[in-house]
Design an enzyme around this catalytic site. Structure first.
Site, PDB file in Angstrom:
ATOM      1  N   PHE A  18       0.815  -1.238   0.000  1.00  0.00           N
ATOM      2  CA  PHE A  18       0.000   0.000   0.000  1.00  0.00           C
ATOM      3  C   PHE A  18       0.837   1.272   0.000  1.00  0.00           C
ATOM      4  O   PHE A  18       0.292   2.361   0.212  1.00  0.00           O
ATOM      5  CB  PHE A  18      -0.977   0.040   1.198  1.00  0.00           C
ATOM      6  CG  PHE A  18      -1.875  -1.146   1.296  1.00  0.00           C
ATOM      7  CD1 PHE A  18      -2.956  -1.285   0.429  1.00  0.00           C
ATOM      8  CD2 PHE A  18      -1.637  -2.145   2.226  1.00  0.00           C
ATOM      9  CE1 PHE A  18      -3.793  -2.389   0.511  1.00  0.00           C
ATOM     10  CE2 PHE A  18      -2.464  -3.251   2.323  1.00  0.00           C
ATOM     11  CZ  PHE A  18      -3.548  -3.386   1.464  1.00  0.00           C
ATOM     12  N   LYS A  21       3.961   1.565  -4.629  1.00  0.00           N
ATOM     13  CA  LYS A  21       5.010   1.080  -5.529  1.00  0.00           C
ATOM     14  C   LYS A  21       4.461   0.869  -6.943  1.00  0.00           C
ATOM     15  O   LYS A  21       5.067   1.287  -7.920  1.00  0.00           O
ATOM     16  CB  LYS A  21       5.613  -0.234  -5.004  1.00  0.00           C
ATOM     17  CG  LYS A  21       6.261  -0.112  -3.640  1.00  0.00           C
ATOM     18  CD  LYS A  21       6.872  -1.429  -3.199  1.00  0.00           C
ATOM     19  CE  LYS A  21       5.850  -2.550  -3.033  1.00  0.00           C
ATOM     20  NZ  LYS A  21       4.813  -2.277  -2.007  1.00  0.00           N
ATOM     21  N   SER A  22       3.304   0.199  -7.034  1.00  0.00           N
ATOM     22  CA  SER A  22       2.717  -0.036  -8.357  1.00  0.00           C
ATOM     23  C   SER A  22       2.332   1.289  -8.997  1.00  0.00           C
ATOM     24  O   SER A  22       2.571   1.505 -10.190  1.00  0.00           O
ATOM     25  CB  SER A  22       1.497  -0.952  -8.250  1.00  0.00           C
ATOM     26  OG  SER A  22       1.887  -2.204  -7.736  1.00  0.00           O
ATOM     27  N   ASP A  98       7.063  -5.552 -11.802  1.00  0.00           N
ATOM     28  CA  ASP A  98       6.392  -5.332 -10.519  1.00  0.00           C
ATOM     29  C   ASP A  98       6.515  -6.601  -9.668  1.00  0.00           C
ATOM     30  O   ASP A  98       6.759  -7.687 -10.205  1.00  0.00           O
ATOM     31  CB  ASP A  98       4.915  -4.985 -10.747  1.00  0.00           C
ATOM     32  CG  ASP A  98       4.300  -4.283  -9.535  1.00  0.00           C
ATOM     33  OD1 ASP A  98       5.053  -3.795  -8.667  1.00  0.00           O
ATOM     34  OD2 ASP A  98       3.052  -4.223  -9.452  1.00  0.00           O
ATOM     35  N   GLU A  99       6.360  -6.478  -8.365  1.00  0.00           N
ATOM     36  CA  GLU A  99       6.418  -7.625  -7.439  1.00  0.00           C
ATOM     37  C   GLU A  99       7.721  -8.410  -7.625  1.00  0.00           C
ATOM     38  O   GLU A  99       7.731  -9.649  -7.610  1.00  0.00           O
ATOM     39  CB  GLU A  99       5.230  -8.572  -7.668  1.00  0.00           C
ATOM     40  CG  GLU A  99       3.870  -7.906  -7.548  1.00  0.00           C
ATOM     41  CD  GLU A  99       3.388  -7.726  -6.117  1.00  0.00           C
ATOM     42  OE1 GLU A  99       4.184  -7.936  -5.162  1.00  0.00           O
ATOM     43  OE2 GLU A  99       2.221  -7.361  -5.953  1.00  0.00           O
TER      44      GLU A  99
HETATM   45  P1  ADP Z   1       1.808  -1.025  -3.501  1.00  0.00           P
HETATM   46  O1  ADP Z   1       2.149  -1.386  -4.929  1.00  0.00           O
HETATM   47  O2  ADP Z   1       2.985  -0.435  -2.751  1.00  0.00           O
HETATM   48  O3  ADP Z   1       1.143  -2.135  -2.728  1.00  0.00           O
HETATM   49  P2  ADP Z   1      -0.314   0.530  -4.715  1.00  0.00           P
HETATM   50  O4  ADP Z   1       0.318   1.454  -5.715  1.00  0.00           O
HETATM   51  O5  ADP Z   1      -0.958  -0.717  -5.243  1.00  0.00           O
HETATM   52  O6  ADP Z   1       0.754   0.190  -3.559  1.00  0.00           O
HETATM   53  O7  ADP Z   1      -1.459   1.281  -3.902  1.00  0.00           O
HETATM   54  C1  ADP Z   1      -1.273   2.510  -3.250  1.00  0.00           C
HETATM   55  C2  ADP Z   1      -2.665   3.077  -2.944  1.00  0.00           C
HETATM   56  O8  ADP Z   1      -3.301   2.268  -1.955  1.00  0.00           O
HETATM   57  C3  ADP Z   1      -2.662   4.457  -2.324  1.00  0.00           C
HETATM   58  O9  ADP Z   1      -2.567   5.486  -3.284  1.00  0.00           O
HETATM   59  C4  ADP Z   1      -4.028   4.480  -1.631  1.00  0.00           C
HETATM   60  O10 ADP Z   1      -5.036   4.854  -2.538  1.00  0.00           O
HETATM   61  C5  ADP Z   1      -4.289   3.023  -1.279  1.00  0.00           C
HETATM   62  N1  ADP Z   1      -4.184   2.668   0.147  1.00  0.00           N
HETATM   63  C6  ADP Z   1      -4.969   1.766   0.793  1.00  0.00           C
HETATM   64  N2  ADP Z   1      -4.575   1.598   2.072  1.00  0.00           N
HETATM   65  C7  ADP Z   1      -3.504   2.393   2.281  1.00  0.00           C
HETATM   66  C8  ADP Z   1      -2.628   2.660   3.405  1.00  0.00           C
HETATM   67  N3  ADP Z   1      -2.781   2.045   4.593  1.00  0.00           N
HETATM   68  N4  ADP Z   1      -1.625   3.545   3.222  1.00  0.00           N
HETATM   69  C9  ADP Z   1      -1.468   4.168   2.035  1.00  0.00           C
HETATM   70  N5  ADP Z   1      -2.250   3.969   0.952  1.00  0.00           N
HETATM   71  C10 ADP Z   1      -3.260   3.087   1.056  1.00  0.00           C
END
Ligand code: ADP
Length: 201
Positions: A18, A21-22, A98-99
């Site tokens: 969250f 990164k994506s 990714d991942e």
């Molecule tokens: P990652 O690839 O790091 O898992 P994503 O790019 O998929 O992250 O998602 C980021 C988005 O998730 C944020 O912009 C927000 O909308 C949402 N989000 C949901 N829960 C959280 C949290 N606890 N902290 C930050 N963003 C969150």
């Protein structure tokens, strides 16, 4: 003066779940497409087969990607379009993955070979596993990258910047001894700060 990032190089984006990164990978790739560069995005396949898919952020943005079982499959795919490390003209200008934490150590050699061949390699992945231990190939990639971005999420308990990923099994913090990659368990994940991240021992 030539920028250290103007030729082939390695960019790594890390942080907990969250942290965006994506989103950041999608942002960088989209800008490359706007600049009319050739872009190819990969991600690990859950099953053992190649398929067309997408990288999706938790907020819903997507970009086309090819799911692959391992680093060798990325090599094979790129070789199919032209000799992997041969004619630069036939290679993508930008390769996103990714991942990336789910790939084995061969992903490091591949990323370095691509950067050597002039490709801009953009990798996104978890720096830490659910125990807050360095995740697989990530330390090596972080050390070898020209550019590293560490993102934070928001701690679901206190709202502070979150640097860790909390694994919950039926609502309870997971055990240190649990496998890093769980298959078919009733698990969920939350972003947590250092104070609110819990691992049962
Ligand atoms: P990652 O690839 O790091 O898992 P994503 O790019 O998929 O992250 O998602 C980021 C988005 O998730 C944020 O912009 C927000 O909308 C949402 N989000 C949901 N829960 C959280 C949290 N606890 N902290 C930050 N963003 C969150």
């Amino acid at each position: 003066l030539r920028s250290p990032y103007s030729g082939g190089h390695l960019e790594v984006i890390v942080g907990p779940m969250f942290s965006g990164k994506s989103e950041e990978l999608i942002r960088r790739v989209t800008r490359a497409v706007i600049a009319r560069q050739r872009v190819q995005v990969f991600k690990p396949a859950i099953d053992d087969r190649y398929h067309e898919t997408a990288v999706a952020s938790h907020a819903g943005r997507t970009v086309g990607a090819l799911a692959v079982p391992d680093a060798a499959a990325i090599r094979a795919h790129l070789a199919g379009e032209g000799p992997l490390l041969g004619a630069r003209a036939e290679m993508p200008d930008v390769i996103g993955i990714d991942e990336v934490q789910f790939f084995g150590p061969e992903i490091v050699t591949l990323a370095l070979d691509l950067a050597e061949a002039g490709v801009r390699v953009v990798l996104a992945g978890l720096d830490l596993d659910f125990r807050a231990e360095p995740f697989g190939c990530m330390p090596e990639l972080l050390a070898r990258a020209e550019s590293v971005e560490k993102l934070t999420a928001i701690c679901t308990v206190c709202g502070a910047p979150a640097t860790r990923t909390q694994r919950l099994i039926a609502g309870q913090p997971a055990h240190f001894a649990d496998p890093v990659v769980l298959v078919g368990a009733q698990e969920s994940y939350e972003a947590r700060c250092r104070v609110h991240h819990e691992v049962r021992r």
